[in-house]
Design a protein around this motif. Structure first.
Motif, PDB file in Angstrom:
ATOM      1  N   SER A 238       0.843  -1.211   0.000  1.00  0.00           N
ATOM      2  CA  SER A 238       0.000   0.000   0.000  1.00  0.00           C
ATOM      3  C   SER A 238       0.866   1.243   0.000  1.00  0.00           C
ATOM      4  O   SER A 238       2.026   1.219   0.433  1.00  0.00           O
ATOM      5  CB  SER A 238      -0.879   0.042   1.252  1.00  0.00           C
ATOM      6  OG  SER A 238      -1.626  -1.126   1.371  1.00  0.00           O
ATOM      7  N   LEU A 239       0.243   2.322  -0.461  1.00  0.00           N
ATOM      8  CA  LEU A 239       0.916   3.623  -0.468  1.00  0.00           C
ATOM      9  C   LEU A 239       1.403   3.950   0.947  1.00  0.00           C
ATOM     10  O   LEU A 239       0.663   3.774   1.906  1.00  0.00           O
ATOM     11  CB  LEU A 239      -0.119   4.668  -0.900  1.00  0.00           C
ATOM     12  CG  LEU A 239       0.363   5.925  -1.595  1.00  0.00           C
ATOM     13  CD1 LEU A 239       1.061   5.563  -2.903  1.00  0.00           C
ATOM     14  CD2 LEU A 239      -0.831   6.827  -1.894  1.00  0.00           C
ATOM     15  N   CYS A 240       2.639   4.390   1.063  1.00  0.00           N
ATOM     16  CA  CYS A 240       3.137   4.750   2.385  1.00  0.00           C
ATOM     17  C   CYS A 240       4.239   5.795   2.254  1.00  0.00           C
ATOM     18  O   CYS A 240       5.062   5.721   1.357  1.00  0.00           O
ATOM     19  CB  CYS A 240       3.698   3.515   3.094  1.00  0.00           C
ATOM     20  SG  CYS A 240       4.274   3.882   4.757  1.00  0.00           S
ATOM     21  N   LEU A 264      -9.626   5.339  11.714  1.00  0.00           N
ATOM     22  CA  LEU A 264      -8.924   4.763  10.558  1.00  0.00           C
ATOM     23  C   LEU A 264      -9.766   3.601  10.032  1.00  0.00           C
ATOM     24  O   LEU A 264     -10.512   2.978  10.799  1.00  0.00           O
ATOM     25  CB  LEU A 264      -7.540   4.274  10.980  1.00  0.00           C
ATOM     26  CG  LEU A 264      -6.554   5.386  11.378  1.00  0.00           C
ATOM     27  CD1 LEU A 264      -5.348   4.792  12.110  1.00  0.00           C
ATOM     28  CD2 LEU A 264      -6.100   6.164  10.145  1.00  0.00           C
ATOM     29  N   PRO A 265      -9.673   3.284   8.749  1.00  0.00           N
ATOM     30  CA  PRO A 265     -10.527   2.220   8.199  1.00  0.00           C
ATOM     31  C   PRO A 265     -10.137   0.851   8.759  1.00  0.00           C
ATOM     32  O   PRO A 265      -8.976   0.455   8.651  1.00  0.00           O
ATOM     33  CB  PRO A 265     -10.243   2.288   6.684  1.00  0.00           C
ATOM     34  CG  PRO A 265      -8.919   2.964   6.559  1.00  0.00           C
ATOM     35  CD  PRO A 265      -8.788   3.883   7.736  1.00  0.00           C
ATOM     36  N   SER A 266     -11.104   0.137   9.360  1.00  0.00           N
ATOM     37  CA  SER A 266     -10.766  -1.151   9.970  1.00  0.00           C
ATOM     38  C   SER A 266     -10.388  -2.178   8.899  1.00  0.00           C
ATOM     39  O   SER A 266      -9.531  -3.017   9.115  1.00  0.00           O
ATOM     40  CB  SER A 266     -11.927  -1.647  10.824  1.00  0.00           C
ATOM     41  OG  SER A 266     -13.113  -1.596  10.059  1.00  0.00           O
ATOM     42  N   ASP A 267     -11.042  -2.108   7.731  1.00  0.00           N
ATOM     43  CA  ASP A 267     -10.663  -3.058   6.669  1.00  0.00           C
ATOM     44  C   ASP A 267     -10.529  -2.328   5.333  1.00  0.00           C
ATOM     45  O   ASP A 267     -10.953  -1.177   5.193  1.00  0.00           O
ATOM     46  CB  ASP A 267     -11.673  -4.218   6.568  1.00  0.00           C
ATOM     47  CG  ASP A 267     -13.094  -3.740   6.249  1.00  0.00           C
ATOM     48  OD1 ASP A 267     -13.359  -2.517   6.384  1.00  0.00           O
ATOM     49  OD2 ASP A 267     -13.933  -4.568   5.866  1.00  0.00           O
ATOM     50  N   SER A 268      -9.945  -3.046   4.380  1.00  0.00           N
ATOM     51  CA  SER A 268      -9.668  -2.434   3.071  1.00  0.00           C
ATOM     52  C   SER A 268     -10.017  -3.389   1.937  1.00  0.00           C
ATOM     53  O   SER A 268      -9.997  -4.618   2.115  1.00  0.00           O
ATOM     54  CB  SER A 268      -8.175  -2.112   2.938  1.00  0.00           C
ATOM     55  OG  SER A 268      -7.816  -1.086   3.817  1.00  0.00           O
ATOM     56  N   ILE A 269     -10.324  -2.813   0.794  1.00  0.00           N
ATOM     57  CA  ILE A 269     -10.380  -3.600  -0.437  1.00  0.00           C
ATOM     58  C   ILE A 269      -8.948  -3.585  -0.967  1.00  0.00           C
ATOM     59  O   ILE A 269      -8.365  -2.510  -1.157  1.00  0.00           O
ATOM     60  CB  ILE A 269     -11.322  -2.959  -1.487  1.00  0.00           C
ATOM     61  CG1 ILE A 269     -12.723  -2.734  -0.903  1.00  0.00           C
ATOM     62  CG2 ILE A 269     -11.365  -3.803  -2.767  1.00  0.00           C
ATOM     63  CD1 ILE A 269     -13.489  -3.975  -0.522  1.00  0.00           C
ATOM     64  N   ILE A 270      -8.397  -4.774  -1.135  1.00  0.00           N
ATOM     65  CA  ILE A 270      -6.995  -4.839  -1.560  1.00  0.00           C
ATOM     66  C   ILE A 270      -6.896  -5.365  -2.992  1.00  0.00           C
ATOM     67  O   ILE A 270      -7.807  -6.032  -3.484  1.00  0.00           O
ATOM     68  CB  ILE A 270      -6.154  -5.705  -0.598  1.00  0.00           C
ATOM     69  CG1 ILE A 270      -6.737  -7.123  -0.468  1.00  0.00           C
ATOM     70  CG2 ILE A 270      -6.077  -5.044   0.785  1.00  0.00           C
ATOM     71  CD1 ILE A 270      -5.837  -8.084   0.283  1.00  0.00           C
ATOM     72  N   GLY A 294      -3.835  -1.731  -0.422  1.00  0.00           N
ATOM     73  CA  GLY A 294      -5.189  -1.238  -0.132  1.00  0.00           C
ATOM     74  C   GLY A 294      -5.543  -0.124  -1.104  1.00  0.00           C
ATOM     75  O   GLY A 294      -4.834   0.874  -1.183  1.00  0.00           O
ATOM     76  N   LEU A 295      -6.645  -0.323  -1.847  1.00  0.00           N
ATOM     77  CA  LEU A 295      -7.035   0.715  -2.815  1.00  0.00           C
ATOM     78  C   LEU A 295      -8.402   1.315  -2.504  1.00  0.00           C
ATOM     79  O   LEU A 295      -8.865   2.210  -3.191  1.00  0.00           O
ATOM     80  CB  LEU A 295      -7.011   0.167  -4.247  1.00  0.00           C
ATOM     81  CG  LEU A 295      -5.632  -0.189  -4.819  1.00  0.00           C
ATOM     82  CD1 LEU A 295      -5.736  -0.557  -6.295  1.00  0.00           C
ATOM     83  CD2 LEU A 295      -4.623   0.955  -4.646  1.00  0.00           C
ATOM     84  N   ASP A 296      -9.070   0.788  -1.460  1.00  0.00           N
ATOM     85  CA  ASP A 296     -10.353   1.384  -1.051  1.00  0.00           C
ATOM     86  C   ASP A 296     -10.628   0.940   0.379  1.00  0.00           C
ATOM     87  O   ASP A 296     -10.036  -0.034   0.854  1.00  0.00           O
ATOM     88  CB  ASP A 296     -11.479   0.905  -1.991  1.00  0.00           C
ATOM     89  CG  ASP A 296     -12.759   1.738  -1.860  1.00  0.00           C
ATOM     90  OD1 ASP A 296     -12.730   2.756  -1.130  1.00  0.00           O
ATOM     91  OD2 ASP A 296     -13.772   1.374  -2.491  1.00  0.00           O
ATOM     92  N   PRO A 320     -10.799  11.688  -1.524  1.00  0.00           N
ATOM     93  CA  PRO A 320     -11.540  10.424  -1.680  1.00  0.00           C
ATOM     94  C   PRO A 320     -11.039   9.321  -0.745  1.00  0.00           C
ATOM     95  O   PRO A 320      -9.932   9.380  -0.237  1.00  0.00           O
ATOM     96  CB  PRO A 320     -11.272  10.053  -3.138  1.00  0.00           C
ATOM     97  CG  PRO A 320      -9.959  10.679  -3.461  1.00  0.00           C
ATOM     98  CD  PRO A 320      -9.897  11.952  -2.657  1.00  0.00           C
ATOM     99  N   MET A 321     -11.889   8.320  -0.553  1.00  0.00           N
ATOM    100  CA  MET A 321     -11.567   7.205   0.347  1.00  0.00           C
ATOM    101  C   MET A 321     -10.750   6.112  -0.330  1.00  0.00           C
ATOM    102  O   MET A 321     -10.247   5.199   0.324  1.00  0.00           O
ATOM    103  CB  MET A 321     -12.868   6.573   0.886  1.00  0.00           C
ATOM    104  CG  MET A 321     -13.691   7.477   1.761  1.00  0.00           C
ATOM    105  SD  MET A 321     -12.892   7.811   3.357  1.00  0.00           S
ATOM    106  CE  MET A 321     -12.250   9.439   3.090  1.00  0.00           C
ATOM    107  N   GLY A 322     -10.704   6.176  -1.664  1.00  0.00           N
ATOM    108  CA  GLY A 322      -9.971   5.147  -2.407  1.00  0.00           C
ATOM    109  C   GLY A 322      -9.722   5.631  -3.817  1.00  0.00           C
ATOM    110  O   GLY A 322      -9.959   6.802  -4.139  1.00  0.00           O
TER     111      GLY A 322
END
Ligand code: AMP
Length: 399
Positions: A238-240, A264-270, A294-296, A320-322
């Motif tokens: 993921s972006l960091c 912070l988002p507990s889960d992500s679409i990866i 993680g992209l969303d 945006p969120m993703g």
């Protein structure tokens, strides 16, 4: 400073700084006229009063003086259509032709001047150039919120050449400033700031300033993973921003000491690559497998964020969120837009400001379901960073 709505422009020549920096395709057709439409009420009020209008703007970033590609003449036909009346054009923003045409303008007539940035003096905030522009009108109206964060000749310096009662904000600028003030200085609590987008580094100042005002801060988008990693999470590819890990921790610590809740988002679409057709899956945002990114935000995060938003009375959304430009990764941003619209319907005041979240509410059809969508990306961001915008100060603080 005068109040625009109360001012009678009869017989006056109003010099208006607008932001007509619209995107054009290679046939010089306007692909998004939002900024032009936003200035129409101001222009129409002046024409309706029996005044005449002289419009000045920049378009693009011309480097070497006059360039056909950046000429404002391409905007004349569409402007005539929007106004329903003829528009004259001067192929220079100062000089004999501009002065003569301005001089001869009759009540109800509009003149559009050539691109201000054909002169380097504009962006340098040159006083002599500002004075030359000032000679064109009796009254100065600033309606260009999109450039209010720039101390350019036409956006700030020019105000010095008009007396206090002959300079004012236009209707667009007035509503931008009023909406931003409502969020920053008169917010009803709970106040949630939703901050997303790619980079933490772009949003540090805004988060810091909001820590003084908000009750909750939702962090989504690519920037959430720097926070996740800083807290010991595994974020795969993921972006960091590794040089911002300490900053992220400091912001969290500061939030805690101020009683501001960071979500912070507990889960992500990866995804297994940064691609619209990538394979996708779901993972906890702090346990993303190697080779995945993680992209969303995920389903749980959507629910988690929606609950916070629906409980809020003031909402600011920036970023945006993703990766909402890709269909597979736009669910989170869409869901947040929906939640902001629902909260607004329940009585919250919601302001969407800054580039991509504005594009998202427009794209998903929620623009008219939130309280205010700002036309100024960079300007709104700087406002929420707590900075004084030169375009606003030049008029507001006038002696
Ligand atoms: P900003 O201009 O900082 O608001 O960032 C907007 C950009 O962030 C958009 O182009 C998004 O595609 C991008 N973005 C949002 N979430 C992510 C993510 N999880 N990974 C990479 N890019 C993202």
């Amino acid at each position: 400073m005068s109040q625009f709505s109360q001012y009678n422009f009869k017989g006056q020549k109003a010099l208006i700084r607008v932001d007509f920096n619209v995107p054009l395709n290679d046939k010089f057709e306007i692909t998004d006229d939002t900024r032009m439409r936003a200035a129409i009420p101001t222009i129409k009020k002046i024409l309706g009063d029996g005044g005449s209008v002289i419009l000045m703007s920049h378009l693009g970033r011309p480097k070497d003086g006059p360039t056909d590609k950046y000429s404002l003449k391409h905007l004349v036909p569409h402007l005539q259509q929007l106004l329903g009346s003829p528009v004259l054009f001067a192929n220079d923003c100062i000089g004999e032709q501009a002065y003569m045409t301005a001089e001869m303008l009759r009540p109800g007539e509009t003149l559009l001047l050539e691109n201000l940035r054909f002169y380097k003096e504009e962006e340098k905030g040159d006083k002599a150039f500002a004075q030359k522009l000032a000679k064109l009108g009796d009254v100065y109206v600033n309606d260009a919120f999109g450039t209010a964060h720039r101390a350019h000749a036409s956006t700030a310096v020019i105000a010095d050449f008009f007396p206090k009662d002959k300079k004012m904000f236009g209707l667009l600028m007035e509503s931008e400033v009023a909406s931003a003030e409502k969020v920053l200085h008169q917010s009803q609590k709970p106040f949630v700031a939703i901050i997303g987008g790619a980079k933490v580094s772009d949003k540090i100042l805004i988060i810091e300033n909001l820590l003084e005002r908000a009750t909750d801060i939702i962090i989504g988008g690519g920037m959430a993973y720097t926070f996740m990693k800083a807290q010991g999470g595994k974020i795969g590819n993921s972006l960091c921003e590794d040089d911002r890990l300490q900053t992220a921790l400091d912001l969290c610590k500061k939030a805690e000491s101020k009683g501001v809740c960071i979500h912070l988002p507990s889960d992500s679409i990866i995804a297994d690559k940064f691609d619209a057709n990538a394979n996708d899956s779901t993972a906890p945002s702090n346990n993303i497998p190697d080779g995945w990114m993680g992209l969303d935000i995920g389903e749980n995060a959507i629910e988690q964020f929606t609950n916070v938003i629906l409980n809020s009375k003031t909402i600011l959304w920036n970023g945006p969120m993703g990766v909402f430009e890709m269909t597979k990764f736009q669910r989170g941003t869409k869901a947040i837009a929906k939640a902001v619209a629902e909260a607004t319907q329940k009585g919250a005041f919601s302001l969407v400001g800054g580039g991509d979240s504005v594009a998202a509410v427009n794209q998903f059809g929620y623009a008219d379901k939130v309280s205010y969508v700002s036309t100024g990306g960079g300007a709104m961001l700087e406002y929420f960073e707590g900075k004084e915008l030169p375009g606003i100060a030049a008029i507001k603080n006038a002696q």
